[in-house]
Design an enzyme around this catalytic site. Structure first.
Site, PDB file in Angstrom:
ATOM      1  N   SER A   1     -11.232   2.091  -8.997  1.00  0.00           N
ATOM      2  CA  SER A   1     -10.897   1.259 -10.160  1.00  0.00           C
ATOM      3  C   SER A   1     -12.111   1.110 -11.054  1.00  0.00           C
ATOM      4  O   SER A   1     -13.259   1.181 -10.585  1.00  0.00           O
ATOM      5  CB  SER A   1     -10.469  -0.126  -9.686  1.00  0.00           C
ATOM      6  OG  SER A   1     -10.440  -1.035 -10.774  1.00  0.00           O
TER       7      SER A   1
ATOM      8  N   TYR B   1     -12.339  -7.259  -4.369  1.00  0.00           N
ATOM      9  CA  TYR B   1     -11.649  -6.057  -4.862  1.00  0.00           C
ATOM     10  C   TYR B   1     -12.668  -5.042  -5.387  1.00  0.00           C
ATOM     11  O   TYR B   1     -12.592  -3.854  -5.060  1.00  0.00           O
ATOM     12  CB  TYR B   1     -10.655  -6.456  -5.954  1.00  0.00           C
ATOM     13  CG  TYR B   1      -9.845  -5.310  -6.521  1.00  0.00           C
ATOM     14  CD1 TYR B   1      -8.858  -4.679  -5.760  1.00  0.00           C
ATOM     15  CD2 TYR B   1     -10.051  -4.855  -7.819  1.00  0.00           C
ATOM     16  CE1 TYR B   1      -8.100  -3.632  -6.295  1.00  0.00           C
ATOM     17  CE2 TYR B   1      -9.304  -3.823  -8.360  1.00  0.00           C
ATOM     18  CZ  TYR B   1      -8.325  -3.214  -7.596  1.00  0.00           C
ATOM     19  OH  TYR B   1      -7.579  -2.183  -8.115  1.00  0.00           O
TER      20      TYR B   1
HETATM   21  N1  LIG Z   1      -2.617  -1.361 -11.935  1.00  0.00           N
HETATM   22  C1  LIG Z   1      -3.898  -1.317 -12.267  1.00  0.00           C
HETATM   23  O1  LIG Z   1      -4.310  -1.856 -13.308  1.00  0.00           O
HETATM   24  C2  LIG Z   1      -4.896  -0.570 -11.392  1.00  0.00           C
HETATM   25  C3  LIG Z   1      -6.167  -0.330 -11.918  1.00  0.00           C
HETATM   26  C4  LIG Z   1      -7.120   0.325 -11.132  1.00  0.00           C
HETATM   27  C5  LIG Z   1      -6.787   0.749  -9.847  1.00  0.00           C
HETATM   28  N2  LIG Z   1      -5.541   0.502  -9.356  1.00  0.00           N
HETATM   29  C6  LIG Z   1      -5.259   0.949  -7.981  1.00  0.00           C
HETATM   30  O2  LIG Z   1      -4.153   1.835  -7.998  1.00  0.00           O
HETATM   31  C7  LIG Z   1      -3.409   1.716  -6.793  1.00  0.00           C
HETATM   32  C8  LIG Z   1      -1.941   1.460  -7.099  1.00  0.00           C
HETATM   33  O3  LIG Z   1      -1.832   0.285  -7.855  1.00  0.00           O
HETATM   34  P1  LIG Z   1      -0.473  -0.222  -8.537  1.00  0.00           P
HETATM   35  O4  LIG Z   1      -0.884  -1.031  -9.711  1.00  0.00           O
HETATM   36  O5  LIG Z   1       0.468   0.902  -8.712  1.00  0.00           O
HETATM   37  O6  LIG Z   1       0.025  -1.239  -7.403  1.00  0.00           O
HETATM   38  P2  LIG Z   1       1.490  -1.749  -6.973  1.00  0.00           P
HETATM   39  O7  LIG Z   1       1.298  -3.150  -6.486  1.00  0.00           O
HETATM   40  O8  LIG Z   1       2.485  -1.478  -8.047  1.00  0.00           O
HETATM   41  O9  LIG Z   1       1.808  -0.800  -5.734  1.00  0.00           O
HETATM   42  C9  LIG Z   1       1.070  -0.866  -4.552  1.00  0.00           C
HETATM   43  C10 LIG Z   1       1.943  -0.385  -3.420  1.00  0.00           C
HETATM   44  O10 LIG Z   1       1.174  -0.408  -2.218  1.00  0.00           O
HETATM   45  C11 LIG Z   1       1.996  -0.878  -1.176  1.00  0.00           C
HETATM   46  N3  LIG Z   1       1.182  -1.469  -0.108  1.00  0.00           N
HETATM   47  C12 LIG Z   1       0.458  -2.622  -0.144  1.00  0.00           C
HETATM   48  N4  LIG Z   1      -0.092  -2.864   1.058  1.00  0.00           N
HETATM   49  C13 LIG Z   1       0.274  -1.837   1.876  1.00  0.00           C
HETATM   50  C14 LIG Z   1       0.039  -1.536   3.237  1.00  0.00           C
HETATM   51  N5  LIG Z   1      -0.694  -2.338   4.016  1.00  0.00           N
HETATM   52  N6  LIG Z   1       0.579  -0.406   3.753  1.00  0.00           N
HETATM   53  C15 LIG Z   1       1.326   0.410   2.975  1.00  0.00           C
HETATM   54  N7  LIG Z   1       1.608   0.171   1.688  1.00  0.00           N
HETATM   55  C16 LIG Z   1       1.082  -0.950   1.140  1.00  0.00           C
HETATM   56  C17 LIG Z   1       2.903  -1.912  -1.824  1.00  0.00           C
HETATM   57  O11 LIG Z   1       4.070  -2.149  -1.062  1.00  0.00           O
HETATM   58  C18 LIG Z   1       3.185  -1.242  -3.179  1.00  0.00           C
HETATM   59  O12 LIG Z   1       4.330  -0.426  -3.152  1.00  0.00           O
HETATM   60  C19 LIG Z   1      -4.088   0.602  -5.994  1.00  0.00           C
HETATM   61  O13 LIG Z   1      -4.981   1.154  -5.058  1.00  0.00           O
HETATM   62  C20 LIG Z   1      -4.849  -0.174  -7.046  1.00  0.00           C
HETATM   63  O14 LIG Z   1      -5.944  -0.867  -6.522  1.00  0.00           O
HETATM   64  C21 LIG Z   1      -4.587  -0.146 -10.103  1.00  0.00           C
END
Ligand SMILES: NC(=O)c1ccc[n+]([C@@H]2O[C@H](COP(=O)([O-])OP(=O)(O)OC[C@H]3O[C@@H](n4cnc5c(N)ncnc54)[C@H](O)[C@@H]3O)[C@@H](O)[C@H]2O)c1
Length: 253
Positions: free
Chosen positions: A144, A159
């Site tokens: 991130s 985080y």
């Molecule tokens: N959305 C943002 O702004 C953003 C920015 C930078 C990085 N990210 C990273 O991208 C990735 C995806 O983010 P997103 O926004 O699509 O999130 P999201 O919350 O939409 O999806 C995350 C998914 O991970 C699953 N999950 C959580 N804990 C789990 C576990 N213990 N075992 C298996 N599955 C599990 C959840 O059920 C969910 O389906 C993450 O690693 C997040 O940190 C997101």
């Protein structure tokens, strides 16, 4: 062998508006068969059905808690024989929290690291030996912008620290697995419109963040999905240990 003879494992691809599900679709459109591991079993299965129907590939969704080694082992055992061999892994499942450092508990700190770091370890440790044996692999970590600029978007210190750990993980693993034909890279998205913040980032704060983005908008899951799919191509075999920003210019360094 082409990607249509291989499977990509995407963790956390259940979430309907998430980066993982968009990535599963983009990879499937490029020919990959897809395995989805998500804590939410119903959403994992729903995503797999959607991916298979829309892209004409094989897809399987399995309920799995990536923080639990036995759960990961069971889920990946289900795939053996059901899908072609695993050629790529997208360590996407992650959780965030905005709790300030002066308020964070040890329990919350551990939980953030358990999913983002230990979870990625559990899945990668289980899949990397097969990739090494077959002499081909693509591994992508979802870090991130918070890791690079020290938070300041949504996630707190826990985080940012966990996402920075993923960068060290990526770089050291790239060095170790390169001789086996496996590339390991990280993507560092800025603010992407998904449900990860649980609706807690809205209104003025959101407008303020968008005002600081040269491209004038938040990122979309598809923006990140495209980059990940590029890094997973067979032809992308000379990029490894790298971190790719996908943040609309919100952090240029
Ligand atoms: N959305 C943002 O702004 C953003 C920015 C930078 C990085 N990210 C990273 O991208 C990735 C995806 O983010 P997103 O926004 O699509 O999130 P999201 O919350 O939409 O999806 C995350 C998914 O991970 C699953 N999950 C959580 N804990 C789990 C576990 N213990 N075992 C298996 N599955 C599990 C959840 O059920 C969910 O389906 C993450 O690693 C997040 O940190 C997101």
């Amino acid at each position: 062998m082409s990607v249509s003879d291989k499977t990509v494992v995407v963790t956390g691809a259940g979430s309907k508006r998430g980066i993982g599900r968009a990535t599963a679709h983009t990879l499937a459109a490029a020919g990959w068969n897809v395995a989805i591991l998500d804590l939410d079993e119903a959403s994992a299965k729903d995503a797999a059905t959607e991916v298979a129907e829309r892209n004409g590939v094989q897809a399987v969704g399995v309920g799995c808690d990536i923080t639990d080694e036995a759960s990961v082992d069971n889920a990946l055992n289900v795939l053996d024989g059901a899908l072609p061999p695993v050629g790529a892994l997208v360590n996407n499942a992650g959780i965030t929290s905005p709790t300030p450092f002066l308020a964070v508990s040890g329990e919350e700190w551990d939980r953030i690291f358990a999913v983002n770091v230990r979870g990625a370890y559990n899945v990668t440790r289980r899949l990397a030996p097969g990739m090494a044996e077959r002499g081909f692999g693509r591994i992508v970590f979802l870090s991130s912008v918070s890791a690079e600029r020290g938070g300041g978007v949504f996630g707190g210190v826990a985080y940012s620290a966990a996402k920075a750990a993923e960068l060290g993980f990526t770089r050291a693993l790239a060095r170790e697995l390169g001789p086996h034909g496996i590339t390991v890279n990280a993507v560092a998205p800025g603010l992407i419109d998904t449900d990860i913040t649980g609706g807690a980032l809205e209104g003025d704060r959101k407008a303020e963040l968008v005002a600081g983005i040269p491209m004038g908008r938040n990122g979309r899951p598809a923006d990140v999905a495209d980059l990940i799919t590029y890094l997973c191509r067979e032809e992308t075999g000379y990029i490894t240990g790298a971190t790719y920003d996908v943040n609309g210019g919100s952090h240029i360094h």
